[in-house]
Enzyme design. Structure first.
Site, short mmCIF file in Angstrom:
data_model
loop_
_atom_site.label_atom_id
_atom_site.label_comp_id
_atom_site.label_asym_id
_atom_site.label_seq_id
_atom_site.Cartn_x
_atom_site.Cartn_y
_atom_site.Cartn_z
N TYR A 339 19.12 3.50 -33.95
CA TYR A 339 18.18 3.40 -32.77
C TYR A 339 19.48 3.98 -31.69
CZ TYR A 339 14.92 3.77 -29.75
OH TYR A 339 13.31 3.51 -27.92
N VAL A 378 4.48 -2.25 -32.01
CA VAL A 378 4.15 -1.63 -32.77
C VAL A 378 3.84 -0.72 -32.67
CG1 VAL A 378 2.59 -1.11 -35.05
CG2 VAL A 378 3.65 -4.00 -34.49
#
Length: 496
Positions: A339, A378
């Site tokens: 990431y 999420v």
């Protein structure tokens, strides 16, 4: 009283408007306003939807007589019967086609084919219920905002928190697919409808545009709308865009983002959603090429954000003290190779550098530009990144209900942007909302679980059940209070 399927569709539409289950709205004697909470504005929207659904026109005198569910059923029966052709309908079967249906969470992995309109509406309501309105003084002068990416994730949370807490008005921009003969609309379509209803309830003038944020035509449409509806322009621009591709408005070239590490390949643990239940496995990701890195920066970096600010400024739509914020993420050292040190991280670094440039341009007029570093959540974007699902599940296993939800973080963001609370900036000038996640004690526990996790104990160390439920909730499923065995209307119009 005619075709019972009309009754089912009317009840489903009433249930959607009242944010209840069809079973709660099936009694014809139920009064629309006093017992179901459908006020005059809600009734007008409900009538408009049924008119579109059945190809009818409901006269004003009939609307005025619609006091109960039974009244509405009788009106629609009468008008639908008189407008229906005598022969077979368009399907050639003689059956009057309904769009109300039972919707189940079918799909592949973390991608579902359909979304649930009532579940999406309830999610918006649940998020709104977590927001306490600010003081009357703080709401007297309603700020005007443009929120790009307003239908999902942190952009949705920013819209709901801003509307509910500070009564913000303005425009929300998102890119959603409408319903069709085979599929429901995307979840963001239904969430936008519910967010528009929330804005109406708070008497906030908030409009929603469905279009590609990267396209010049969309920019012109939004700017024209802002110029017509909000004298003097806007106070805030919230930029929350996570997209797989972008077409450059100058060159016409389409760039595709990549989820890859830089310089060298990476192996990481991840959750595989290919079976009936998520399983732990190791995945290898090849390093990105220079072109893939450049393309990802083109899609996810700050170029389009800057184009929006320039376009607003060019039309004189930036009010004194204008503030713009682009939402970002840093995350843990456990995920940094794929990431923050990968292609997405390169794009985020470009975004943060763009903030510094924009801030310098806006400062002379009292404005400012920031990036907001949010915590883990999420989202549909995050589920696709290797390792992120496992990391977030482990984080939930450590923190439980002490995780800060997107709506809680968005409340914090608005409180700081409106000077209700002091800005919490790091040494690089970034607004930090992720302290709860990156707390050293929390990261130590997550790291220990990361090292210990195996296919046998992953269910003990990571809250996989919570993560799976959160993925379903992105599509309106696994939402308490929704009867998923009942049919619901799926052909809901975009908010006018």
């Amino acid at each position: 009283m005619g075709d019972p399927r009309i009754d089912e569709t009317v009840v489903a539409a009433v249930a959607t408007a009242a944010r209840l289950t069809p079973g709660d709205c099936a009694d014809p004697a139920l009064r629309l306003w006093h017992e179901l909470g459908i006020d005059s504005l809600g009734l007008r929207r409900l009538i408009q939807h049924l008119e579109a659904r059945f190809g009818i026109t409901v006269p004003d005198e009939d609307t005025g007589q619609a006091h109960t569910v039974g009244d509405l059923q009788a009106i629609v029966h009468r008008l639908a019967d008189t407008s229906r052709p005598a022969g077979p309908d368009q399907t050639g079967t003689g059956t009057y086609t309904m769009t109300a249906r039972i919707i189940q969470p079918r799909g592949r992995g973390y991608l579902l084919f359909d979304s649930h309109p009532a579940g999406c509406a309830r999610l918006v309501q649940d998020m709104s219920d977590q927001v306490a309105p600010a003081s009357t003084a703080a709401r007297d002068d309603r700020p005007t905002a443009l929120i790009i990416g307003s239908s999902a994730g942190y952009g949705l949370a920013a819209a709901i928190a801003g509307i509910r807490r500070y009564g913000i008005q303005g425009v929300g921009l998102c890119f959603e697919r409408p319903p069709n003969d085979r599929r429901t609309a995307t979840a963001g379509w239904y969430r936008t409808i519910a967010t528009a209803e929330l804005a109406a309830e708070t008497e906030s003038r908030f409009s929603f545009v469905n279009g590609d944020a990267f396209a010049d035509d969309t920019k012109r449409q939004v700017l024209d709308l802002l110029a017509k509806q909000y004298e003097g322009g806007i106070d805030y621009l919230i930029y929350s865009v996570a997209a797989p591709r972008r077409t450059d408005p100058v060159t016409g070239q389409t760039h595709q983002s990549a989820l890859k590490p830089l310089d060298r390949g990476s192996e990481t643990k991840t959750l595989d959603f290919g079976g009936d239940t998520p399983t732990l496995k190791d995945v290898w990701t090849d390093p990105a090429t220079d072109d893939e890195k450049a393309d990802t920066i083109k899609v996810m970096g700050g170029e389009d954000w800057a184009l929006w600010v320039d376009a607003l400024a060019g039309q004189g739509l930036l009010r004194p003290g204008f503030t713009t914020v682009a939402l970002s993420y840093i995350g843990s050292h456990l995920t940094e190779q794929i990431y923050r040190q990968g292609t997405i991280g390169a794009a985020k670094a470009h975004l943060e550098n763009t903030a510094l440039i924009l801030d310098g341009e806006l400062r002379p007029d009292g404005g400012r530009a920031l990036t907001s570093v949010n915590g883990a959540a999420v989202t549909q974007a995050s589920t696709a990144i290797p390792g992120i699902a496992l990391y977030t599940s482990l984080l939930r296993g450590v923190l439980g209900k002490h995780m800060h939800s997107p709506i809680a973080q968005s409340i914090d963001m608005w409180d700081q942007l409106t000077n209700t609370r002091p800005l919490q900036l790091d040494d690089e000038g970034r607004l930090r909302l992720d302290g709860w996640e990156l707390d050293p004690a929390v990261q130590e526990q997550v790291s220990e679980r990361w090292e210990q996790v195996t296919a046998d104990n992953v269910g003990d160390l990571a809250d996989i059940g919570w993560f799976t439920s959160e993925v379903h909730r992105l599509y309106g499923f696994d939402v308490p209070g929704i009867d998923y065995a009942a049919p619901y209307e799926t052909d809901l119009p975009w908010p006018a």
